[in-house]
Design an enzyme around this catalytic site. Structure first.
Site, PDB file in Angstrom:
ATOM      1  N   ASP A   1     -23.946 -27.480  32.180  1.00 11.78           N
ATOM      2  CA  ASP A   1     -24.254 -27.085  30.797  1.00 11.78           C
ATOM      3  C   ASP A   1     -23.189 -26.141  30.246  1.00 11.78           C
ATOM      4  O   ASP A   1     -23.472 -25.001  29.907  1.00 11.78           O
ATOM      5  CB  ASP A   1     -25.654 -26.435  30.767  1.00 11.78           C
ATOM      6  CG  ASP A   1     -26.189 -26.266  29.353  1.00 11.78           C
ATOM      7  OD1 ASP A   1     -25.604 -26.849  28.420  1.00 11.78           O
ATOM      8  OD2 ASP A   1     -27.194 -25.546  29.192  1.00 11.78           O
TER       9      ASP A   1
ATOM     10  N   SER B   1     -29.106 -18.953  24.488  1.00 15.39           N
ATOM     11  CA  SER B   1     -28.355 -19.987  25.208  1.00 15.39           C
ATOM     12  C   SER B   1     -26.891 -19.980  24.831  1.00 15.39           C
ATOM     13  O   SER B   1     -26.544 -19.752  23.667  1.00 15.39           O
ATOM     14  CB  SER B   1     -28.892 -21.373  24.870  1.00 15.39           C
ATOM     15  OG  SER B   1     -29.924 -21.704  25.738  1.00 15.39           O
ATOM     16  N   GLY B   2     -26.052 -20.259  25.814  1.00 15.77           N
ATOM     17  CA  GLY B   2     -24.611 -20.291  25.573  1.00 15.77           C
ATOM     18  C   GLY B   2     -23.983 -18.922  25.728  1.00 15.77           C
ATOM     19  O   GLY B   2     -22.781 -18.798  25.903  1.00 15.77           O
TER      20      GLY B   2
ATOM     21  N   HIS C   1     -25.408 -27.764  25.758  1.00 13.49           N
ATOM     22  CA  HIS C   1     -26.530 -28.145  24.890  1.00 13.49           C
ATOM     23  C   HIS C   1     -26.459 -27.455  23.536  1.00 13.49           C
ATOM     24  O   HIS C   1     -27.186 -27.835  22.612  1.00 13.49           O
ATOM     25  CB  HIS C   1     -27.883 -27.948  25.593  1.00 13.49           C
ATOM     26  CG  HIS C   1     -28.426 -26.556  25.578  1.00 13.49           C
ATOM     27  ND1 HIS C   1     -28.306 -25.696  26.645  1.00 13.49           N
ATOM     28  CD2 HIS C   1     -29.113 -25.881  24.641  1.00 13.49           C
ATOM     29  CE1 HIS C   1     -28.903 -24.542  26.357  1.00 13.49           C
ATOM     30  NE2 HIS C   1     -29.411 -24.641  25.134  1.00 13.49           N
TER      31      HIS C   1
HETATM   32  N1  ARG Z   1     -32.454 -23.105  26.050  1.00 17.48           N
HETATM   33  C1  ARG Z   1     -32.574 -21.849  25.395  1.00 17.48           C
HETATM   34  C2  ARG Z   1     -31.629 -21.801  24.205  1.00 17.48           C
HETATM   35  O1  ARG Z   1     -31.202 -22.831  23.756  1.00 17.48           O
HETATM   36  C3  ARG Z   1     -32.421 -20.680  26.327  1.00 17.48           C
HETATM   37  C4  ARG Z   1     -33.628 -20.549  27.168  1.00 17.48           C
HETATM   38  C5  ARG Z   1     -33.617 -19.422  28.085  1.00 17.48           C
HETATM   39  N2  ARG Z   1     -34.953 -19.332  28.557  1.00 17.48           N
HETATM   40  C6  ARG Z   1     -35.392 -18.374  29.377  1.00 17.48           C
HETATM   41  N3  ARG Z   1     -36.645 -18.360  29.694  1.00 17.48           N
HETATM   42  N4  ARG Z   1     -34.564 -17.474  29.835  1.00 17.48           N
HETATM   43  O2  ARG Z   1     -31.407 -20.768  23.598  1.00 17.48           O
END
Ligand code: ARG
Length: 263
Positions: free
Chosen positions: A118, A210-211, A71
């Protein structure tokens, strides 16, 4: 619909990076974490767009390969992406390097973060001079036992609606039982994901992380993927179960660079 909300929050809030509601209180880092050095974690990288705005993390898994979340890479062209390696402080332009990837691989089955798969791999033209981190293998089941203390790293937000971090941060997060993750999130897929954190919240990864890596015993066990809000009670962070993707990832990560002939 929940899925939509999670994704919209991730994508919009992260990439905007504009939603800055004051400064996080001291001690609220990653969320509830602490500073980490790039020397001790040389494989930790972050991704920016071509304007220098950080939006995700990544891990050097081979000299020319950076693992990140699908993503984070989806819908972006390599030329509008930068991998920032060897830099702990985003404002320290003299440290480390900024590299434009040559190619982006996204897992063929990827649809959305909370459906699994992902993962994405960025291929660089030149080898990075930083030590890569090995990925967990299929046989590394023991590393995912509930209670195993993992370490997540990133430059993401230090509070749910706050700004991303200037410095590399880390937090210790125990693996939670799959049954708990499934109770927290109806869409949780235990073969493809695991969740980590505390039932009471307070310490967590957040948008912008993320990532990025979650590690134990010198291995990459997970990639920060999704969650509802950040550090909320009963809503732990969800991570890609890397061991499950070992085969898919090795076929990309171990691929010989173009022009190199296998003797
Ligand atoms: N989807 C988020 C990003 O793009 C990361 C989310 C992690 N969330 C959490 N509650 N640990 O950075």
């Amino acid at each position: 619909m929940r899925r939509l909300l999670v994704l919209v929050l991730c994508a919009v809030l992260t990439s905007s990076g504009l939603v800055s509601t004051g400064t996080a209180a001291a001690g609220e880092q990653i969320i509830g974490g602490e500073r980490a050095s790039i020397e001790a974690n040389p494989w930790a990288v972050y991704l920016t767009d071509d304007h220098g705005a950080q939006f995700c993390g990544g891990t050097i898994v081979a000299p020319t390969k950076v693992l990140t979340a699908a993503h984070c890479a989806l819908g972006r062209s390599p030329r509008e992406l930068r991998v920032i390696a060897g830099r702990e402080d985003k404002q320290d332009r003299d440290s480390g390097m900024s590299v434009t990837p040559e190619d982006i691989w996204i897992h063929k089955q990827y649809v959305s973060a909370d459906e699994g798969e992902d993962v994405a791999v960025l291929t660089l033209k030149k080898a990075l001079p930083y030590t890569p981190l090995p990925m967990a293998e299929l046989t590394d089941r023991a590393l995912y036992q509930p209670g195993t203390q993992l370490r997540a790293l990133g430059w993401g937000r230090t509070s749910e609606n706050g700004k991303t971090s200037r410095y590399l941060l880390q937090a210790t997060l125990p693996v939670l039982p799959d049954a708990y993750c499934a109770d927290s999130y109806p869409q949780f897929v235990k073969t493809d994901m695991f969740c980590a954190g505390y039932e009471g919240g307070k310490i967590d990864t957040c948008q912008g992380d993320s990532g990025g890596p979650i590690v134990v015993e010198g291995k990459l066990v997970g990639v920060t993927s999704w969650g509802e809000g950040c550090a909320r009670k009963g809503k732990p962070g969800v991570y890609v179960r890397i061991s499950r993707y070992a085969k898919d990832l090795h076929s990309v990560v171990d691929a010989l660079p173009p022009g190199v002939v296998d003797p």
